[in-house]
Write a protein that holds these residues in place. Sequence first.
Motif, PDB file in Angstrom:
ATOM      1  N   THR A 207       1.611  -6.691  -6.429  1.00 43.93           N
ATOM      2  CA  THR A 207       1.045  -7.966  -5.998  1.00 43.93           C
ATOM      3  C   THR A 207       1.749  -9.139  -6.665  1.00 43.93           C
ATOM      4  OG1 THR A 207      -0.655  -7.703  -7.697  1.00 43.93           O
ATOM      5  CG2 THR A 207      -1.227  -7.046  -5.462  1.00 43.93           C
ATOM      6  N   LEU A 208       2.888  -8.869  -7.299  1.00 43.97           N
ATOM      7  CA  LEU A 208       3.711  -9.951  -7.839  1.00 43.97           C
ATOM      8  C   LEU A 208       5.171  -9.555  -7.769  1.00 43.97           C
ATOM      9  CD1 LEU A 208       5.024  -9.472 -10.973  1.00 43.97           C
ATOM     10  CD2 LEU A 208       2.591  -9.347 -11.493  1.00 43.97           C
ATOM     11  N   LYS A 209       6.039 -10.539  -7.699  1.00 46.95           N
ATOM     12  CA  LYS A 209       7.468 -10.337  -7.796  1.00 46.95           C
ATOM     13  C   LYS A 209       8.096 -11.622  -8.303  1.00 46.95           C
ATOM     14  CE  LYS A 209      10.220 -10.126  -4.263  1.00 46.95           C
ATOM     15  NZ  LYS A 209      11.082 -11.310  -4.540  1.00 46.95           N
ATOM     16  N   TYR A 210       9.346 -11.532  -8.729  1.00 47.33           N
ATOM     17  CA  TYR A 210      10.045 -12.739  -9.128  1.00 47.33           C
ATOM     18  C   TYR A 210      10.135 -13.673  -7.925  1.00 47.33           C
ATOM     19  CZ  TYR A 210      11.548 -10.157 -13.281  1.00 47.33           C
ATOM     20  OH  TYR A 210      11.580  -9.431 -14.444  1.00 47.33           O
ATOM     21  N   ASP A 211       9.923 -14.949  -8.174  1.00 46.40           N
ATOM     22  CA  ASP A 211      10.012 -15.954  -7.105  1.00 46.40           C
ATOM     23  C   ASP A 211      11.488 -16.266  -6.882  1.00 46.40           C
ATOM     24  OD1 ASP A 211       9.567 -17.898  -5.259  1.00 46.40           O
ATOM     25  OD2 ASP A 211       8.808 -19.386  -6.681  1.00 46.40           O
ATOM     26  N   GLU A 212      12.072 -15.663  -5.852  1.00 54.78           N
ATOM     27  CA  GLU A 212      13.519 -15.774  -5.643  1.00 54.78           C
ATOM     28  C   GLU A 212      13.905 -16.729  -4.522  1.00 54.78           C
ATOM     29  OE1 GLU A 212      15.665 -11.865  -6.619  1.00 54.78           O
ATOM     30  OE2 GLU A 212      13.726 -11.153  -5.849  1.00 54.78           O
ATOM     31  N   SER A 213      12.899 -17.256  -3.805  1.00 54.44           N
ATOM     32  CA  SER A 213      13.260 -18.145  -2.697  1.00 54.44           C
ATOM     33  C   SER A 213      12.285 -19.301  -2.484  1.00 54.44           C
ATOM     34  CB  SER A 213      13.362 -17.342  -1.395  1.00 54.44           C
ATOM     35  OG  SER A 213      12.078 -16.864  -1.001  1.00 54.44           O
ATOM     36  N   GLY A 272       3.482 -18.303 -11.572  1.00 49.13           N
ATOM     37  CA  GLY A 272       3.297 -18.173 -13.013  1.00 49.13           C
ATOM     38  C   GLY A 272       4.574 -17.679 -13.659  1.00 49.13           C
ATOM     39  N   MET A 273       4.484 -17.366 -14.927  1.00 50.17           N
ATOM     40  CA  MET A 273       5.638 -16.885 -15.678  1.00 50.17           C
ATOM     41  C   MET A 273       5.335 -15.485 -16.207  1.00 50.17           C
ATOM     42  SD  MET A 273       7.708 -19.444 -15.411  1.00 50.17           S
ATOM     43  CE  MET A 273       9.015 -19.055 -16.580  1.00 50.17           C
ATOM     44  N   ILE A 274       6.280 -14.563 -16.044  1.00 49.73           N
ATOM     45  CA  ILE A 274       6.221 -13.287 -16.732  1.00 49.73           C
ATOM     46  C   ILE A 274       7.479 -13.203 -17.585  1.00 49.73           C
ATOM     47  CG2 ILE A 274       4.768 -12.083 -15.086  1.00 49.73           C
ATOM     48  CD1 ILE A 274       7.223 -10.867 -13.853  1.00 49.73           C
ATOM     49  N   GLU A 275       7.288 -12.860 -18.841  1.00 52.14           N
ATOM     50  CA  GLU A 275       8.318 -12.989 -19.854  1.00 52.14           C
ATOM     51  C   GLU A 275       8.550 -14.485 -20.074  1.00 52.14           C
ATOM     52  OE1 GLU A 275      11.522 -10.632 -18.306  1.00 52.14           O
ATOM     53  OE2 GLU A 275      10.512  -8.759 -18.760  1.00 52.14           O
ATOM     54  N   ALA A 276       9.485 -14.833 -20.901  1.00 51.35           N
ATOM     55  CA  ALA A 276       9.642 -16.228 -21.301  1.00 51.35           C
ATOM     56  C   ALA A 276      10.264 -17.086 -20.213  1.00 51.35           C
ATOM     57  CB  ALA A 276      10.485 -16.302 -22.575  1.00 51.35           C
ATOM     58  N   ASP A 277      11.117 -16.506 -19.383  1.00 52.30           N
ATOM     59  CA  ASP A 277      11.914 -17.323 -18.465  1.00 52.30           C
ATOM     60  C   ASP A 277      11.903 -16.815 -17.038  1.00 52.30           C
ATOM     61  OD1 ASP A 277      13.253 -15.028 -19.028  1.00 52.30           O
ATOM     62  OD2 ASP A 277      15.225 -15.946 -19.289  1.00 52.30           O
ATOM     63  N   LYS A 278      10.910 -15.982 -16.675  1.00 52.15           N
ATOM     64  CA  LYS A 278      10.887 -15.392 -15.345  1.00 52.15           C
ATOM     65  C   LYS A 278       9.755 -16.018 -14.525  1.00 52.15           C
ATOM     66  CE  LYS A 278      14.092 -12.225 -16.154  1.00 52.15           C
ATOM     67  NZ  LYS A 278      15.404 -12.225 -15.496  1.00 52.15           N
ATOM     68  N   ARG A 279      10.137 -16.834 -13.558  1.00 59.82           N
ATOM     69  CA  ARG A 279       9.165 -17.422 -12.641  1.00 59.82           C
ATOM     70  C   ARG A 279       8.756 -16.368 -11.623  1.00 59.82           C
ATOM     71  NH1 ARG A 279       7.932 -22.629 -10.021  1.00 59.82           N
ATOM     72  NH2 ARG A 279       7.703 -22.302  -7.769  1.00 59.82           N
ATOM     73  N   ALA A 280       7.472 -16.163 -11.495  1.00 57.82           N
ATOM     74  CA  ALA A 280       6.972 -15.115 -10.605  1.00 57.82           C
ATOM     75  C   ALA A 280       5.974 -15.693  -9.617  1.00 57.82           C
ATOM     76  CB  ALA A 280       6.313 -14.001 -11.411  1.00 57.82           C
ATOM     77  N   ILE A 281       5.853 -15.037  -8.488  1.00 63.92           N
ATOM     78  CA  ILE A 281       4.848 -15.401  -7.499  1.00 63.92           C
ATOM     79  C   ILE A 281       3.862 -14.252  -7.374  1.00 63.92           C
ATOM     80  CG2 ILE A 281       6.339 -14.595  -5.583  1.00 63.92           C
ATOM     81  CD1 ILE A 281       5.010 -16.877  -3.890  1.00 63.92           C
ATOM     82  N   PHE A 282       2.588 -14.600  -7.408  1.00 70.65           N
ATOM     83  CA  PHE A 282       1.505 -13.626  -7.369  1.00 70.65           C
ATOM     84  C   PHE A 282       0.813 -13.732  -6.013  1.00 70.65           C
ATOM     85  CE2 PHE A 282       2.428 -14.707 -11.671  1.00 70.65           C
ATOM     86  CZ  PHE A 282       2.191 -13.580 -12.432  1.00 70.65           C
TER      87      PHE A 282
END
Length: 340
Positions: A207-213, A272-282
Amino acid sequence: MKKIGFLSFGHWSDHPAYQARSAADTLLQSIDLAVAAEEIGLDGAYFRVHHFAKQLASPFPLLSAIGAKTSSIEIGTGVIDMRYENPMYMVEDAGAADLISGGRLQLGISRGSPEQVIDGWRYFDYDLQAGETDADMGRRKALDFLKRLDGVGFAEPNPYPMFPNPPGLLRLEPHAEGLRERIWWGAASDATAVWAAQQGMYLQSSTLKYDESGKPFHIQQAEQIRHYREAWKAAGHTREPRVSVSRSIFALVNDQDRYYFGQQMESTDKIGMIEADKRAIFGKSYAAEPDKLIKELAQDEAIQEADTLLLTIPNTLGVDYNVHVLSSILKHVAPALGWR
């Protein structure tokens, strides 16, 4: 047709509103829920693995117990953090669980995500190799695990063993034939989904992944799945790939449902952020009356792309209520969407 399973995080807490107040409660209720899920026609029982938390951790005793008490439902994980694992010992545990279940294990693994403690895998006496990140370590261990699952001998036998050896190099036992082809990779990015396809692993997308687009979550996830399938075809694998997505979906059919999940009716994607520098979309949760729920889910591109849907469940509310939640989806939602 779509396979439908549940995904439990296996929480427990000594809270007056919870049915799962201890680790024993959660483990025993997980077994009972898997048995009940098989009886109502669900296809899979999956469990998340976390360490240093009041949640399910070591999965193989639980999976073995479920395998012994059921006969047809797929059993698996979503996912095991490979940074914490000894691949050799894991091959033995997974092989035993798969044999007990009669070849029904669908094992989800991953390089891991942020955990409860800093570098928790160090407390398990694991460390990084020179120039390696923890993500590299997780993937290295995953490849070692896959290699040993093939059942090819690699260990030099003792010339004076306690028991007679077969000829040649020795493999790990017990060996579960076919398990190597039932390993899934939990991918948070398009690149790791492609890598999973190249390694011949199935894809679990959560239900989450890195926001790549910057696009809505379900569209990004659908694009990830298409990249995965293209990479699978390019790799030349002869079997069909499988893809699962996870969703929180609640059909509001009575007052208890509305009390628990009515506030999620206006749920939206979140950044949100997962890890220090990873923008993620939930991804958002789905909660609505069945007719509305059907219309909303029909617009979810990633669910349409996947062959397997894992429904995240509120395990702390007990077995009976979760059977109701799952039955409501099977009865009121799945047929209208062509999943059943």
